[in-house]
Design an enzyme around this catalytic site. Structure first.
Site, short mmCIF file in Angstrom:
data_model
loop_
_atom_site.label_atom_id
_atom_site.label_comp_id
_atom_site.label_asym_id
_atom_site.label_seq_id
_atom_site.Cartn_x
_atom_site.Cartn_y
_atom_site.Cartn_z
N GLY A 96 46.45 41.91 43.78
CA GLY A 96 45.20 41.21 43.53
C GLY A 96 45.39 39.78 43.99
O GLY A 96 45.76 39.56 45.14
N CYS A 113 52.82 43.47 45.31
CA CYS A 113 52.13 42.37 46.01
C CYS A 113 51.93 41.16 45.08
O CYS A 113 52.90 40.47 44.79
CB CYS A 113 50.83 42.87 46.61
SG CYS A 113 50.27 41.81 47.96
N HIS A 115 51.57 47.97 48.86
CA HIS A 115 50.69 48.62 47.88
C HIS A 115 50.80 50.14 47.93
O HIS A 115 49.91 50.79 48.51
CB HIS A 115 49.24 48.28 48.22
CG HIS A 115 48.85 46.87 48.00
ND1 HIS A 115 48.29 46.42 46.84
CD2 HIS A 115 48.94 45.79 48.81
CE1 HIS A 115 48.04 45.13 46.93
NE2 HIS A 115 48.43 44.72 48.12
N GLU A 171 50.02 52.21 45.79
CA GLU A 171 48.89 52.83 45.07
C GLU A 171 47.70 53.10 45.99
O GLU A 171 46.78 53.81 45.63
CB GLU A 171 48.47 51.94 43.88
CG GLU A 171 47.76 50.65 44.24
CD GLU A 171 48.70 49.55 44.74
OE1 GLU A 171 49.91 49.83 44.89
OE2 GLU A 171 48.23 48.43 45.00
N1 GLN Z 1 47.95 36.84 48.51
C1 GLN Z 1 47.82 37.34 47.17
C2 GLN Z 1 48.40 36.36 46.15
O1 GLN Z 1 48.84 35.34 46.49
C3 GLN Z 1 48.47 38.69 47.00
C4 GLN Z 1 47.70 39.72 47.79
C5 GLN Z 1 47.73 41.08 47.21
O2 GLN Z 1 48.12 41.32 46.06
N2 GLN Z 1 47.24 42.02 47.96
O3 GLN Z 1 48.40 36.64 44.99
#
Ligand code: GLN
Length: 203
Positions: free
Chosen positions: A50, A82, A181, A183
Site C-alpha cells: 500500500g 512492499c 506482491h 498476493e
Molecule cells: N511506494 C510505496 C511506499 O512507499 C510502497 C508501494 C507498494 O506497497 N506497492 O510505501
C-alpha cells in the site's frame, strides 16, 4: 481445521483482501486486524502493500502502532510485502522526514527504489526455501534492500535487467519481507512458506 494457524492482516490500507484470500488458500485462517485486541491469539501477522506513510499514520490513529511494534519486537511472526517491507526496516531511505516504521529487521530499505518512471514490472525471483522454480514477482513502486546486518538472511534477488542483484526478499528470525506482491499473482508459495513459519513460531 483446528490446526490451521490464524494469520492477522493489518487492515488499515492497502491490498488487505488479497492477502486474506491468499492466507485462506494457503492453509491458514485470515483475520483482519484493525484494533489492538485483534492481535491476540494470532500466530502471525501480515503487513500488506500500500503506502507506508499512510499505513504508519493510520496505525497511530487506530492505536495500533505501539501494539504492532511490540508484537514484532517480542518475536511474533510477521510478513511484510512492499510497503510492509518498508514498515519492518530498521532504517528507511527516501522516506518522508517524519516517516516511522515498526522496525525489526536489521536492514536499510530504499523506498520507490526502482525509479518513479518504473511504476511496476514483473521479474522472476528465485526464493531460498521456496521450491518449484523462480517466483514471477510483481513489483509496484517497490523498495529494495540496500544493506543488511549479520542476522539477516537474503532469500531472493532480482535476477535480470538493470536492477539485477538487488535484494528483494529477506528473513530475520520470525520476520519475513518481500519487496514484491505475491498476493497479486495467485502463486501461493510465499504465503504457504509464511503460514508454516507462523505455525512454528506459535508459543
Ligand atoms: N511506494 C510505496 C511506499 O512507499 C510502497 C508501494 C507498494 O506497497 N506497492 O510505501
Amino acid at each position: 481445521m483446528g490446526d490451521r494457524p490464524v494469520i492477522g492482516v493489518l487492515a488499515l490500507q492497502g491490498d488487505v483482501r488479497e492477502h486474506l484470500r491468499a492466507i485462506e488458500a494457503a492453509g491458514g485462517v485470515g483475520r483482519p486486524v484493525r484494533r489492538p485486541a485483534e492481535l491476540e491469539g494470532i500466530a502471525g501477522l501480515i503487513i500488506p502493500g500500500g503506502e507506508s506513510t499512510t499505513i504508519a499514520r493510520l496505525a497511530e490513529e487506530f492505536g495500533l502502532f505501539e501494539p504492532v511494534r511490540r508484537f514484532v519486537a517480542d518475536g511474533g511472526a510477521v510478513y511484510g510485502s512492499c510497503a510492509g517491507m518498508i514498515m519492518l526496516a530498521d532504517q528507511i531511505l527516501d522516506g518522508r522526514p517524519d516517516q516511522r516504521g515498526f522496525g525489526g529487521i536489521d536492514m536499510v530499505v530504499r523506498r520507490n527504489a526502482f525509479g518513479r518512471q518504473v511504476d511496476s514490472f514483473e521479474a522472476p525471483v528465485q526464493i531460498d526455501g521456496v521450491e518449484g522454480g523462480p517466483f514471477e514477482a510483481v513489483f509496484i513502486r517497490a523498495p529494495w534492500v540496500e544493506r543488511i546486518g549479520d542476522g539477516v538472511a537474503v532469500l531472493g534477488r532480482v535476477s535480470q535487467g538493470p536492477a539485477a542483484g538487488r535484494i528483494v526478499a529477506v528473513r530475520q528470525g520470525n520476520l519475513l519481507a518481500t519487496a514484491f506482491h505475491p498476493e497479486l499473482t495467485g502463486d501461493l508459495r510465499v504465503h504457504r512458506f509464511f503460514v508454516t513459519m507462523a505455525a512454528g513460531a506459535r508459543l
